[in-house]
Design a protein around this motif. Structure first.
Motif, PDB file in Angstrom:
ATOM      1  N   GLU A   1      -4.566 -11.441   3.838  1.00  0.00           N
ATOM      2  CA  GLU A   1      -5.871 -11.595   4.488  1.00  0.00           C
ATOM      3  C   GLU A   1      -6.294 -10.338   5.256  1.00  0.00           C
ATOM      4  O   GLU A   1      -7.468 -10.216   5.637  1.00  0.00           O
ATOM      5  N   LEU A   2      -5.373  -9.415   5.461  1.00  0.00           N
ATOM      6  CA  LEU A   2      -5.703  -8.162   6.143  1.00  0.00           C
ATOM      7  C   LEU A   2      -6.167  -7.081   5.178  1.00  0.00           C
ATOM      8  O   LEU A   2      -6.583  -6.003   5.608  1.00  0.00           O
ATOM      9  N   ASP A   3      -6.107  -7.344   3.901  1.00  0.00           N
ATOM     10  CA  ASP A   3      -6.419  -6.315   2.896  1.00  0.00           C
ATOM     11  C   ASP A   3      -7.938  -6.183   2.729  1.00  0.00           C
ATOM     12  O   ASP A   3      -8.517  -6.600   1.733  1.00  0.00           O
ATOM     13  N   ILE A   4      -8.559  -5.545   3.730  1.00  0.00           N
ATOM     14  CA  ILE A   4     -10.017  -5.379   3.714  1.00  0.00           C
ATOM     15  C   ILE A   4     -10.411  -3.926   3.468  1.00  0.00           C
ATOM     16  O   ILE A   4     -11.543  -3.519   3.735  1.00  0.00           O
ATOM     17  N   TRP A   5      -9.482  -3.119   2.969  1.00  0.00           N
ATOM     18  CA  TRP A   5      -9.785  -1.726   2.647  1.00  0.00           C
ATOM     19  C   TRP A   5     -10.891  -1.631   1.589  1.00  0.00           C
ATOM     20  O   TRP A   5     -10.926  -2.420   0.647  1.00  0.00           O
ATOM     21  N   GLU A   6     -11.748  -0.641   1.714  1.00  0.00           N
ATOM     22  CA  GLU A   6     -12.643  -0.251   0.627  1.00  0.00           C
ATOM     23  C   GLU A   6     -11.886   0.708  -0.292  1.00  0.00           C
ATOM     24  O   GLU A   6     -11.037   1.466   0.177  1.00  0.00           O
ATOM     25  N   PRO A   7     -12.139   0.700  -1.591  1.00  0.00           N
ATOM     26  CA  PRO A   7     -11.447   1.628  -2.496  1.00  0.00           C
ATOM     27  C   PRO A   7     -11.582   3.077  -2.029  1.00  0.00           C
ATOM     28  O   PRO A   7     -12.684   3.557  -1.766  1.00  0.00           O
ATOM     29  N   GLY A   8     -10.451   3.746  -1.883  1.00  0.00           N
ATOM     30  CA  GLY A   8     -10.443   5.146  -1.481  1.00  0.00           C
ATOM     31  C   GLY A   8     -10.622   5.375   0.004  1.00  0.00           C
ATOM     32  O   GLY A   8     -10.684   6.526   0.450  1.00  0.00           O
ATOM     33  N   GLU A   9     -10.694   4.310   0.795  1.00  0.00           N
ATOM     34  CA  GLU A   9     -10.930   4.468   2.237  1.00  0.00           C
ATOM     35  C   GLU A   9      -9.746   5.146   2.923  1.00  0.00           C
ATOM     36  O   GLU A   9      -9.900   5.814   3.935  1.00  0.00           O
ATOM     37  N   HIS A  10      -8.573   4.959   2.388  1.00  0.00           N
ATOM     38  CA  HIS A  10      -7.386   5.692   2.853  1.00  0.00           C
ATOM     39  C   HIS A  10      -6.683   6.201   1.606  1.00  0.00           C
ATOM     40  O   HIS A  10      -6.354   5.409   0.710  1.00  0.00           O
TER      41      HIS A  10
ATOM     42  N   MET B   1       0.856  -1.197   0.000  1.00  0.00           N
ATOM     43  CA  MET B   1       0.000   0.000   0.000  1.00  0.00           C
ATOM     44  C   MET B   1       0.883   1.235   0.000  1.00  0.00           C
ATOM     45  O   MET B   1       1.890   1.292   0.705  1.00  0.00           O
ATOM     46  N   PHE B   2       0.514   2.225  -0.806  1.00  0.00           N
ATOM     47  CA  PHE B   2       1.214   3.508  -0.837  1.00  0.00           C
ATOM     48  C   PHE B   2       0.364   4.520  -0.069  1.00  0.00           C
ATOM     49  O   PHE B   2      -0.567   5.095  -0.632  1.00  0.00           O
ATOM     50  N   PRO B   3       0.653   4.753   1.225  1.00  0.00           N
ATOM     51  CA  PRO B   3      -0.256   5.547   2.055  1.00  0.00           C
ATOM     52  C   PRO B   3      -0.025   7.051   2.006  1.00  0.00           C
ATOM     53  O   PRO B   3      -0.838   7.815   2.515  1.00  0.00           O
ATOM     54  N   GLY B   4       1.083   7.499   1.421  1.00  0.00           N
ATOM     55  CA  GLY B   4       1.412   8.920   1.420  1.00  0.00           C
ATOM     56  C   GLY B   4       2.917   9.076   1.415  1.00  0.00           C
ATOM     57  O   GLY B   4       3.654   8.090   1.385  1.00  0.00           O
ATOM     58  N   PRO B   5       3.414  10.296   1.462  1.00  0.00           N
ATOM     59  CA  PRO B   5       4.848  10.504   1.247  1.00  0.00           C
ATOM     60  C   PRO B   5       5.751  10.264   2.440  1.00  0.00           C
ATOM     61  O   PRO B   5       6.957  10.144   2.268  1.00  0.00           O
ATOM     62  N   THR B   6       5.240  10.196   3.663  1.00  0.00           N
ATOM     63  CA  THR B   6       6.114  10.181   4.833  1.00  0.00           C
ATOM     64  C   THR B   6       5.888   8.966   5.715  1.00  0.00           C
ATOM     65  O   THR B   6       4.887   8.254   5.600  1.00  0.00           O
ATOM     66  N   GLY B   7       6.808   8.773   6.648  1.00  0.00           N
ATOM     67  CA  GLY B   7       6.719   7.649   7.558  1.00  0.00           C
ATOM     68  C   GLY B   7       5.476   7.671   8.418  1.00  0.00           C
ATOM     69  O   GLY B   7       4.850   6.629   8.650  1.00  0.00           O
ATOM     70  N   THR B   8       5.114   8.843   8.911  1.00  0.00           N
ATOM     71  CA  THR B   8       3.930   8.895   9.771  1.00  0.00           C
ATOM     72  C   THR B   8       2.666   8.549   9.000  1.00  0.00           C
ATOM     73  O   THR B   8       1.717   8.003   9.571  1.00  0.00           O
ATOM     74  N   ASN B   9       2.624   8.807   7.688  1.00  0.00           N
ATOM     75  CA  ASN B   9       1.491   8.352   6.864  1.00  0.00           C
ATOM     76  C   ASN B   9       1.389   6.831   6.888  1.00  0.00           C
ATOM     77  O   ASN B   9       0.292   6.271   6.965  1.00  0.00           O
ATOM     78  N   ALA B  10       2.537   6.166   6.804  1.00  0.00           N
ATOM     79  CA  ALA B  10       2.542   4.703   6.831  1.00  0.00           C
ATOM     80  C   ALA B  10       2.066   4.185   8.179  1.00  0.00           C
ATOM     81  O   ALA B  10       1.293   3.212   8.251  1.00  0.00           O
ATOM     82  N   VAL B  11       2.518   4.818   9.268  1.00  0.00           N
ATOM     83  CA  VAL B  11       2.101   4.392  10.604  1.00  0.00           C
ATOM     84  C   VAL B  11       0.598   4.598  10.789  1.00  0.00           C
ATOM     85  O   VAL B  11      -0.110   3.723  11.305  1.00  0.00           O
ATOM     86  N   GLU B  12       0.099   5.755  10.370  1.00  0.00           N
ATOM     87  CA  GLU B  12      -1.337   6.022  10.507  1.00  0.00           C
ATOM     88  C   GLU B  12      -2.158   4.964   9.762  1.00  0.00           C
ATOM     89  O   GLU B  12      -3.178   4.477  10.268  1.00  0.00           O
ATOM     90  N   SER B  13      -1.735   4.608   8.566  1.00  0.00           N
ATOM     91  CA  SER B  13      -2.482   3.605   7.803  1.00  0.00           C
ATOM     92  C   SER B  13      -2.407   2.244   8.473  1.00  0.00           C
ATOM     93  O   SER B  13      -3.386   1.482   8.478  1.00  0.00           O
ATOM     94  N   ALA B  14      -1.256   1.924   9.069  1.00  0.00           N
ATOM     95  CA  ALA B  14      -1.112   0.647   9.764  1.00  0.00           C
ATOM     96  C   ALA B  14      -2.038   0.573  10.973  1.00  0.00           C
ATOM     97  O   ALA B  14      -2.691  -0.458  11.212  1.00  0.00           O
ATOM     98  N   LEU B  15      -2.117   1.654  11.732  1.00  0.00           N
ATOM     99  CA  LEU B  15      -2.983   1.679  12.909  1.00  0.00           C
ATOM    100  C   LEU B  15      -4.452   1.601  12.502  1.00  0.00           C
ATOM    101  O   LEU B  15      -5.252   0.880  13.119  1.00  0.00           O
ATOM    102  N   LYS B  16      -4.828   2.347  11.452  1.00  0.00           N
ATOM    103  CA  LYS B  16      -6.209   2.310  10.971  1.00  0.00           C
ATOM    104  C   LYS B  16      -6.592   0.909  10.509  1.00  0.00           C
ATOM    105  O   LYS B  16      -7.687   0.410  10.819  1.00  0.00           O
ATOM    106  N   LEU B  17      -5.689   0.268   9.769  1.00  0.00           N
ATOM    107  CA  LEU B  17      -5.990  -1.062   9.256  1.00  0.00           C
ATOM    108  C   LEU B  17      -6.123  -2.070  10.399  1.00  0.00           C
ATOM    109  O   LEU B  17      -7.037  -2.905  10.393  1.00  0.00           O
ATOM    110  N   ALA B  18      -5.216  -2.000  11.365  1.00  0.00           N
ATOM    111  CA  ALA B  18      -5.284  -2.939  12.493  1.00  0.00           C
ATOM    112  C   ALA B  18      -6.605  -2.793  13.235  1.00  0.00           C
ATOM    113  O   ALA B  18      -7.248  -3.795  13.603  1.00  0.00           O
ATOM    114  N   ARG B  19      -7.031  -1.558  13.462  1.00  0.00           N
ATOM    115  CA  ARG B  19      -8.296  -1.331  14.168  1.00  0.00           C
ATOM    116  C   ARG B  19      -9.485  -1.805  13.335  1.00  0.00           C
ATOM    117  O   ARG B  19     -10.463  -2.348  13.861  1.00  0.00           O
ATOM    118  N   LYS B  20      -9.400  -1.605  12.035  1.00  0.00           N
ATOM    119  CA  LYS B  20     -10.479  -2.025  11.144  1.00  0.00           C
ATOM    120  C   LYS B  20     -10.588  -3.558  11.125  1.00  0.00           C
ATOM    121  O   LYS B  20     -11.696  -4.123  11.195  1.00  0.00           O
TER     122      LYS B  20
END
Length: 422
Positions: free
Chosen positions: A288-297, A110-129
């Protein structure tokens, strides 16, 4: 080194007071190549900072620069959001063939954005989801980024205070050796998990750095990481490894967790993944964790195509034959020997040295000594930063491509700076 007073007026009058690195290195840099930077007056500096770990292959690496120039000169797509482009395809194919398949890693990218904190935010969101829970466990002295979700799992009180609001849904646990070996690993963590009266909500995930960079170069043992992975599995928590600073070969293997023989559920990568200092980050996770909806992040700059170009070039040039890992470990032994000698020379001023690969820290007994050493090193032509909760650690982060002679030169300058300071 004689340095004339640089003209810093525009930075001091127009730029925000939030600037930091420029205060410790009061000059105006003009160009850089390899492991050296030059200011506008032509003074040379050996770089043991490497863009805070964003320049593992040095400044303006000629192989990566050629690939980038060729791409730009043919009017290759620069900005593409998450559109399919030839540059993205080349990176994904190279990443799969060079990094993922040889390590038998099944990750989706997943390409979550340009910086490290973007990657962390997406990881936390996905884990919670995925888990349907809010709580995330992190560790003492952790650093995961400056946006609110990342700050909630960061330990540094100064950085946390900048949020201006309560940082919730994060619970810290002791990092490896935080209690000086007086308590068995994870006994407190597992007791809280087992006790319905502990007040700890069942976590969705645990996020960890295998080596805490900003926290003071605290190195987790391989056995500790394996135990952590086992705790996560037994208690139905996802394991997130933040490899933003320690990945891309910094500790030897491409991923810092390889030595421990674990396969995290989610991995965040940034800094040196582009190889050239261009903004880029990845969030990797099991299919198996790839449950994102298109455009959700999403994010406007998640498709930095010039970064895809240099990233693919870096992987092809440095990770196809296994030599980079061997070289990094050899250079690491060189650093360790030098730090051992410094420690022997200054037993009262230094507490310990620690590190892996080409990330090392020298902890001083008096916290302000580290900052004074870094400033004296700058005067002598060496760029080093400090880390740790009280900036008590002199942090060494040279490029992985640094030559043995350059490494020796920098280590001699460091030894001199310490001698003249403490």
């Amino acid at each position: 080194m004689t340095i004339t007073q640089p003209d810093l007026s525009v930075f001091e009058t127009l730029e925000s007071e939030v600037r930091s690195y420029c205060r410790g290195w009061p000059t105006v840099f003009d160009r850089a190549q390899g492991s050296k930077m030059y200011d506008e007056d032509g003074h040379e500096y050996l770089d043991f900072f490497a863009g805070a770990g964003s320049l593992n292959y040095g400044h303006n690496n000629p192989v990566l620069k050629r690939a980038l120039i060729d791409y730009l000169e043919r009017d290759g797509v620069v900005h593409g959001l998450d559109m399919s482009t030839t540059a993205k395809r080349a990176f994904l194919e190279t990443f799969q063939e060079t990094i993922l398949r040889p390590r038998d890693l099944p990750y989706k990218v997943m390409f979550p954005g340009p910086t490290g904190t973007n990657a962390v935010e997406s990881a936390l969101k996905l884990a919670r989801k995925v888990k349907g829970r809010e709580s995330i466990v992190s560790f003492t002295n952790a650093f995961h980024g400056m946006s609110l979700g990342s700050l909630a799992v960061t330990g540094n009180a100064f950085k946390r205070a900048g949020a201006g609001i309560p940082l919730v849904h994060g619970t810290p646990m002791p990092f490896d050796n935080y209690l000086d070996g007086q308590t068995p690993d994870f006994i407190w963590f597992e007791r809280l998990l087992a006790d319905s009266g502990s007040g700890l909500n069942q976590p969705a995930a645990v996020i960890v750095e295998t080596v805490q960079g900003e926290g003071g170069i605290n190195v987790a043992r391989a056995e500790w990481l394996r135990q952590l992975a086992d705790v996560c599995k037994r208690w139905d928590m996802l394991l997130i490894v933040d490899d933003i600073q320690m990945g891309c070969g910094r500790t030897g293997g491409f991923f810092s967790f390889e030595e421990a023989g674990i396969v995290p559920d989610i991995v965040t990568v940034s800094k040196s993944i582009s190889g050239y200092g261009l903004p880029m980050s990845l969030c990797l996770f099991k299919p198996e964790l790839d449950i994102w909806e298109p455009g959700e992040h999403n994010g406007t700059f998640r498709g930095n195509n010039p970064a895809f170009v240099t990233a693919a070039a870096a992987l092809s040039a440095y990770w196809a034959d296994g030599e980079m890992e061997k070289q990094t470990l050899a250079r690491g032994e060189q650093v360790e020997q030098a730090l051992r000698a410094i420690r022997a020379e200054h037993p009262e001023a230094t507490r310990e040295y620690r590190g892996r690969g080409l990330v090392w820290g020298l902890e001083m007994t008096t916290p302000d000594h580290a900052s004074k050493i870094a400033r004296r090193a700058f005067d002598l032509g060496l760029l080093v930063e400090t880390s740790g909760p009280e900036s008590e650690v002199v942090k060494l982060l040279p490029a992985l491509t640094i030559s043995p002679d350059e490494l020796d030169e920098g280590l001699r300058i460091l030894a001199r700076a310490i001698r003249e300071t403490v």
